[in-house]
Design a protein around this motif. Sequence first.
Motif, PDB file in Angstrom:
ATOM      1  N   LEU A   1      22.862 -34.714  34.880  1.00  0.00           N
ATOM      2  CA  LEU A   1      24.186 -35.086  35.361  1.00  0.00           C
ATOM      3  C   LEU A   1      24.640 -36.403  34.741  1.00  0.00           C
ATOM      4  N   ILE A   2      23.735 -37.378  34.694  1.00  0.00           N
ATOM      5  CA  ILE A   2      24.078 -38.656  34.062  1.00  0.00           C
ATOM      6  C   ILE A   2      24.360 -38.444  32.578  1.00  0.00           C
ATOM      7  N   TYR A   3      23.572 -37.574  31.959  1.00  0.00           N
ATOM      8  CA  TYR A   3      23.719 -37.319  30.520  1.00  0.00           C
ATOM      9  C   TYR A   3      25.092 -36.719  30.199  1.00  0.00           C
TER      10      TYR A   3
ATOM     11  N   ALA B   1      21.358 -42.215  28.898  1.00  0.00           N
ATOM     12  CA  ALA B   1      21.275 -41.573  30.211  1.00  0.00           C
ATOM     13  C   ALA B   1      19.917 -41.831  30.860  1.00  0.00           C
TER      14      ALA B   1
ATOM     15  N   ARG C   1      19.129 -44.037  34.302  1.00  0.00           N
ATOM     16  CA  ARG C   1      18.389 -43.454  35.436  1.00  0.00           C
ATOM     17  C   ARG C   1      17.188 -44.311  35.809  1.00  0.00           C
ATOM     18  N   ASP C   2      16.416 -44.707  34.798  1.00  0.00           N
ATOM     19  CA  ASP C   2      15.235 -45.547  35.036  1.00  0.00           C
ATOM     20  C   ASP C   2      14.765 -46.065  33.682  1.00  0.00           C
TER      21      ASP C   2
ATOM     22  N   SER D   1      18.957 -28.339  29.260  1.00  0.00           N
ATOM     23  CA  SER D   1      18.245 -28.343  30.548  1.00  0.00           C
ATOM     24  C   SER D   1      17.589 -26.998  30.820  1.00  0.00           C
TER      25      SER D   1
ATOM     26  N   PRO E   1      13.606 -36.884  35.684  1.00  0.00           N
ATOM     27  CA  PRO E   1      14.279 -36.787  36.990  1.00  0.00           C
ATOM     28  C   PRO E   1      15.396 -35.744  36.962  1.00  0.00           C
ATOM     29  N   ARG E   2      15.565 -35.048  38.069  1.00  0.00           N
ATOM     30  CA  ARG E   2      16.546 -33.957  38.134  1.00  0.00           C
ATOM     31  C   ARG E   2      17.985 -34.448  37.968  1.00  0.00           C
ATOM     32  N   SER E   3      18.229 -35.713  38.258  1.00  0.00           N
ATOM     33  CA  SER E   3      19.582 -36.244  38.129  1.00  0.00           C
ATOM     34  C   SER E   3      19.934 -36.641  36.689  1.00  0.00           C
ATOM     35  N   THR E   4      18.962 -36.632  35.791  1.00  0.00           N
ATOM     36  CA  THR E   4      19.211 -37.068  34.415  1.00  0.00           C
ATOM     37  C   THR E   4      20.267 -36.207  33.717  1.00  0.00           C
TER      38      THR E   4
END
Length: 517
Positions: free
Chosen positions: A118-120, A31, A35-36, A100, A113-116
């Motif tokens: 969700l990807i996870y 994840a 993301r990056d 989280s 990152p705050r979106s991590t």
Amino acid sequence: MRVASPTSRDRSAFRLQLADIGWAAAAPFIALALRDPQLLDIGDFARDMPAPYRYAFLSIACTLLVMWGFRLSDRMGQFFSLRDAVDVCVASACAVAASSVVLFTLTRLEGVPRSTPLIYVLVLAAGLIAIRGMTRLHHREVWRRELEADIADPSVALRRVILIGVDRFASVAIKLIDYQLPRTTQIVAALDARPSFVGRKVGGVSIVALPQDIGAVLDEYAEHGVEIDEVWLADDKEALPAELLKDVAAQCDARGCDCVPIAEALNLAPRLARPETRLGGPSDGRFDTPDYFGSKRVIDLLATSLLLVFAAPMALIVACAIVIDVGAPIVFWQQRVGRNGERFFVYKFRTFRPPFDRHGRRVPKERRLSRIGRAIRAARLDEIPQLYNVIIGHMSLIGPRPLLPVDQPADPRRRLSVRPGVTGWAQIKGGTLVSPEEKNALDVWYIRHASWRLDLAIVFGTLAIAFTGERLNRAAVDHATRWYRREFEGARGRAETVGLRPQGRVKSPTLAPGRSI
């Protein structure tokens, strides 16, 4: 509602599949990389662990705990279903939310990152479902080879069946027949009354004609050398009207083919209840109840919501004590009889050890109840889970205690005319110290005289019993018994017209001054 496992057979083991552990360890890093990729830069790892790695390791720990808590590894991959997929998604969401929340509380998710998350959660759920899907596909191929080998056996004489009526149960029945080993039955075709279904397939079986054409279909199969042994009729009565069923049966009889309902063919026909289990009676025989019961449901919901807030800390303490004392599971369930004879599961904290040990030997009853369990029962703390029964509408806070079917009185309709209660009049006037007949008289007396004043008295009486223990109130028991006999046993004819009359509710009578209760 599914029935849970018996207490002796419901032991929680720390079981995690190796594939699940591997994916739980890899998912947070995947994840982060999605993301990056720069988030996985190790930097000076020995001196200061980067924030993404702290997030990853905490996520792994939370995921493993949640997977064990949801018992995901207890579900066998070769039988993976949509229900299991939903459980996997819920468990994944809980695991990601837990990690989280913990990291946000400690570090405000700095460096992540705050979106991590969700990807996870998407990566974690997709991987766990893929593992189970591949396991199912592997076993499906093994089963297919076994079925082909079984069909090729010349010693196996298959029963050939045509299915009339396509519904959900018929579709599942086709799959059930396909998985049977050794195989004894084969559904060769289906018929349905809806013309738009003809030419389509259900479970790999072709829908070849309308039900009224069954005779022609049987004859044509006979020309091909395939003898049809039985015709199964779907349970959907709307799709198969009576006239159509008669026509189908006549055509089958003319060709010597048995025509049976699919439920009967699979030995799933409805079974009549035993006389001793037919409780509640018809709606026109319900016992008169005061108008107070019309508003009692609202009072139950409000009071139970407040009790849940105050009882939650105590419930947590009791649950921990039970885990230490008798082990998991912490909740005991039992099927009881509720209003109008409806069956439901009542829940309590488990205070008894299992009736059988790991080797299947029966444990003496005196060894099953510990000191901790005895104290919990004496304080009525084992009843806390029944607040859930109140919330969903199976029970009331105050009313007759729910009984097992075998413990019901000869005519249970009176005590089953209202929701059973967590506590009641019989509990504060004697509880286990009164006979079943006396308890029934106390319960019926309460139903006839129920009011908010009486319920308030029961609440205070229950609190007193929690601290002082059960005490027999002989005056109240004798009064209720005399009243019951006078109302229902002394004059049988008057009891039938007064005690079981179906017309509306009666108002709660007020007690005369000085009258014994």
